[in-house]
Design an enzyme around this catalytic site. Sequence first.
Site, PDB file in Angstrom:
ATOM      1  CB  CYS A  73      -0.846   0.012   1.221  1.00 51.94           C
ATOM      2  SG  CYS A  73      -2.083   1.263   1.202  1.00 51.94           S
ATOM      3  CB  CYS A  77      -1.125   3.493   8.100  1.00 49.58           C
ATOM      4  SG  CYS A  77      -2.357   4.324   6.955  1.00 49.58           S
ATOM      5  CB  CYS A  80      -0.953  -0.563   8.182  1.00 48.98           C
ATOM      6  SG  CYS A  80      -1.800  -1.764   7.108  1.00 48.98           S
ATOM      7  CB  CYS A 117     -15.971  -6.993   6.163  1.00 44.71           C
ATOM      8  SG  CYS A 117     -14.889  -5.432   6.058  1.00 44.71           S
ATOM      9  CB  CYS A 148     -18.639  -4.611   5.329  1.00 41.74           C
ATOM     10  SG  CYS A 148     -17.644  -3.178   5.833  1.00 41.74           S
ATOM     11  CB  CYS A 208     -18.321  -0.017   8.926  1.00 38.59           C
ATOM     12  SG  CYS A 208     -17.316  -0.539  10.104  1.00 38.59           S
ATOM     13  NE  ARG A 280     -17.675  -5.497  13.480  1.00 34.81           N
ATOM     14  CZ  ARG A 280     -17.878  -4.714  12.465  1.00 34.81           C
ATOM     15  NH1 ARG A 280     -16.750  -3.830  12.008  1.00 34.81           N
ATOM     16  NH2 ARG A 280     -19.239  -4.595  11.958  1.00 34.81           N
TER      17      ARG A 280
HETATM   18  N1  SAM Z   1      -6.663   0.694   3.085  1.00 41.27           N
HETATM   19  C1  SAM Z   1      -7.931   0.888   3.593  1.00 41.27           C
HETATM   20  C2  SAM Z   1      -8.025   2.084   4.538  1.00 41.27           C
HETATM   21  O1  SAM Z   1      -7.121   2.176   5.536  1.00 41.27           O
HETATM   22  O2  SAM Z   1      -9.122   2.436   4.682  1.00 41.27           O
HETATM   23  C3  SAM Z   1      -8.564  -0.221   3.874  1.00 41.27           C
HETATM   24  C4  SAM Z   1      -7.681  -1.250   4.587  1.00 41.27           C
HETATM   25  S1  SAM Z   1      -6.962  -0.796   6.252  1.00 41.27           S
HETATM   26  C5  SAM Z   1      -5.953  -2.310   6.803  1.00 41.27           C
HETATM   27  C6  SAM Z   1      -8.410  -0.956   7.338  1.00 41.27           C
HETATM   28  C7  SAM Z   1      -8.157  -0.583   8.854  1.00 41.27           C
HETATM   29  O3  SAM Z   1      -7.467  -1.777   9.442  1.00 41.27           O
HETATM   30  C8  SAM Z   1      -7.287   0.693   9.166  1.00 41.27           C
HETATM   31  O4  SAM Z   1      -8.181   1.809   8.905  1.00 41.27           O
HETATM   32  C9  SAM Z   1      -7.050   0.260  10.552  1.00 41.27           C
HETATM   33  O5  SAM Z   1      -7.890   0.757  11.601  1.00 41.27           O
HETATM   34  C10 SAM Z   1      -6.985  -1.131  10.779  1.00 41.27           C
HETATM   35  N2  SAM Z   1      -5.610  -1.744  11.055  1.00 41.27           N
HETATM   36  C11 SAM Z   1      -4.548  -1.921  10.208  1.00 41.27           C
HETATM   37  N3  SAM Z   1      -3.515  -2.059  10.917  1.00 41.27           N
HETATM   38  C12 SAM Z   1      -3.912  -2.670  11.935  1.00 41.27           C
HETATM   39  C13 SAM Z   1      -3.184  -3.098  13.340  1.00 41.27           C
HETATM   40  N4  SAM Z   1      -2.016  -3.229  13.234  1.00 41.27           N
HETATM   41  N5  SAM Z   1      -3.899  -3.040  14.444  1.00 41.27           N
HETATM   42  C14 SAM Z   1      -5.056  -2.870  14.563  1.00 41.27           C
HETATM   43  N6  SAM Z   1      -5.961  -2.258  13.376  1.00 41.27           N
HETATM   44  C15 SAM Z   1      -5.235  -2.260  12.016  1.00 41.27           C
HETATM   45  C1  DTB Z   2     -11.426  -2.516  11.205  1.00 43.37           C
HETATM   46  O1  DTB Z   2     -11.461  -1.715  11.982  1.00 43.37           O
HETATM   47  N1  DTB Z   2     -10.630  -3.329  11.642  1.00 43.37           N
HETATM   48  C2  DTB Z   2     -10.264  -4.344  10.490  1.00 43.37           C
HETATM   49  C3  DTB Z   2     -11.481  -4.040   9.533  1.00 43.37           C
HETATM   50  N2  DTB Z   2     -11.981  -2.973   9.947  1.00 43.37           N
HETATM   51  C4  DTB Z   2     -10.860  -3.985   8.072  1.00 43.37           C
HETATM   52  C5  DTB Z   2      -8.905  -4.658  10.207  1.00 43.37           C
HETATM   53  C6  DTB Z   2      -7.897  -5.005  11.185  1.00 43.37           C
HETATM   54  C7  DTB Z   2      -6.677  -5.148  10.590  1.00 43.37           C
HETATM   55  C8  DTB Z   2      -5.718  -5.846  11.835  1.00 43.37           C
HETATM   56  C9  DTB Z   2      -4.206  -6.094  11.017  1.00 43.37           C
HETATM   57  C10 DTB Z   2      -4.143  -7.054   9.862  1.00 43.37           C
HETATM   58  O2  DTB Z   2      -4.953  -8.124   9.902  1.00 43.37           O
HETATM   59  O3  DTB Z   2      -3.697  -6.657   9.110  1.00 43.37           O
HETATM   60 FE1  SF4 Z   3      -2.789   1.142   3.336  1.00 42.61          FE
HETATM   61 FE2  SF4 Z   3      -2.754  -0.124   5.675  1.00 42.61          FE
HETATM   62 FE3  SF4 Z   3      -2.886   2.606   5.612  1.00 42.61          FE
HETATM   63 FE4  SF4 Z   3      -5.081   0.948   4.736  1.00 42.61          FE
HETATM   64  S1  SF4 Z   3      -4.004   1.082   6.852  1.00 42.61           S
HETATM   65  S2  SF4 Z   3      -4.221   2.901   3.768  1.00 42.61           S
HETATM   66  S3  SF4 Z   3      -3.965  -0.771   3.793  1.00 42.61           S
HETATM   67  S4  SF4 Z   3      -1.538   1.338   4.952  1.00 42.61           S
END
Ligand code: SAM
Ligand code: DTB
Ligand code: SF4
Length: 337
Positions: A73, A77, A80, A117, A148, A208, A280
């Site tokens: 990506c 973030c 992530c 989702c 979703c 959501c 949630r």
């Molecule tokens: N890229 C899109 C975005 O950021 O909206 C969708 C996928 S992103 C992985 C969705 C959500 O996953 C993020 O907004 C974040 O809240 C959650 N997330 C990602 N990494 C995480 C982590 N290590 N622990 C908890 N939540 C995480």
């Molecule tokens: C949300 O709030 N948490 C989910 C879903 N919406 C997309 C994602 C959690 C991701 C946790 C890290 C991972 O598994 O990559």
């Molecule tokens: Fe990309 Fe992860 Fe950020 Fe979503 S949360 S925009 S997948 S870096």
Amino acid sequence: MQTQTVTIFRTRKQTAPANPPGAARRWSVGEIAELLKLPFADLLYRAQQIHREHFDPNAVQLSTLLSVKSGGCSEDCGFCPQSAFHSAGVENQAMLRLETVVQAARAAQQEGAGRFCMGAAWREPSDAELASVAEMVRSVRDLGMETCVTLGMLREEHVAQLRAAGLDYYNHNLDTAPEFYGEIITTRDYQDRLDTLERVRRAGINICSGGIVGMGETLEQRAGLIAQLANLDPYPESVPINNLVKVEGTPLGDAPDLDPLDFVRTIAVARITMPGARVRLSAGRQQMSDTVQALCFLAGANSMFYGERLLTTGNPDVEHDRALLDKLGMYPFTEKT
Ligand code: SAM
Ligand code: DTB
Ligand code: SF4
């Protein structure tokens, strides 16, 4: 006393409570910080009272996640594992085929999930990517599941296409307070997130939106996140509260642990400020004891991610979750008719 026979994983149908008229009430960060600081028993009592006014306290909504496009990506973030800026060992994976997605959705439905989702590691989808996801939405919907997707930022025409495909919910998290955002993400602004949420709301798709706690934020910043969510008008239908999953190779891989009771407090305050929302219990459950999860349900959580994976990290296995819900006398419900 009325006794309840628990038929685990026979999903029941319930009518969603409309966001109450009070949804337009504005919360100050200070008021929310005061709630977070209440004596624990007072806070949980208040949250539980509000929960019971709006929901069956023993019913839980189950969502299963599938990463339909992983890794690489272009956003940075800090939490992530899928960001191309970090080296967390997530392999870049092209978009899954429609058949693979439908198969996964069918399996999730058979396990008792009511909502499916689909997540993609994008800053924003291209036209072709959006068209493929819209097909996935149509097919999953045809199975009779709620749908979703979470795809990053959306333009007006993409929102319209998802609406036409019959999408039920769009997930787009605010993630943290505006004041802390710049320390976690530098490749987009808070306002970008709010703009996408506004487009989704205007199109009539359910929202959501939630965030992550345990990223080193202060109590006031945790209050700031809840205030942003609760002051959306109306507030989101679903509010995922994630406990940071610390992934090695990400900037937050060794963030200090959040006290689990502060996680429970955050759930309780989300319930109090967004009484009609599905709150949630989201990422981080695998690292959480059953006891803490039970406290979260007591605090007003009535939804969880169900299935052995989140997007790229683990989640409790379904046997464990079934046993947990059974122990607590809880059962799954869906609003889909
Ligand atoms: N890229 C899109 C975005 O950021 O909206 C969708 C996928 S992103 C992985 C969705 C959500 O996953 C993020 O907004 C974040 O809240 C959650 N997330 C990602 N990494 C995480 C982590 N290590 N622990 C908890 N939540 C995480
Ligand atoms: C949300 O709030 N948490 C989910 C879903 N919406 C997309 C994602 C959690 C991701 C946790 C890290 C991972 O598994 O990559
Ligand atoms: Fe990309 Fe992860 Fe950020 Fe979503 S949360 S925009 S997948 S870096």
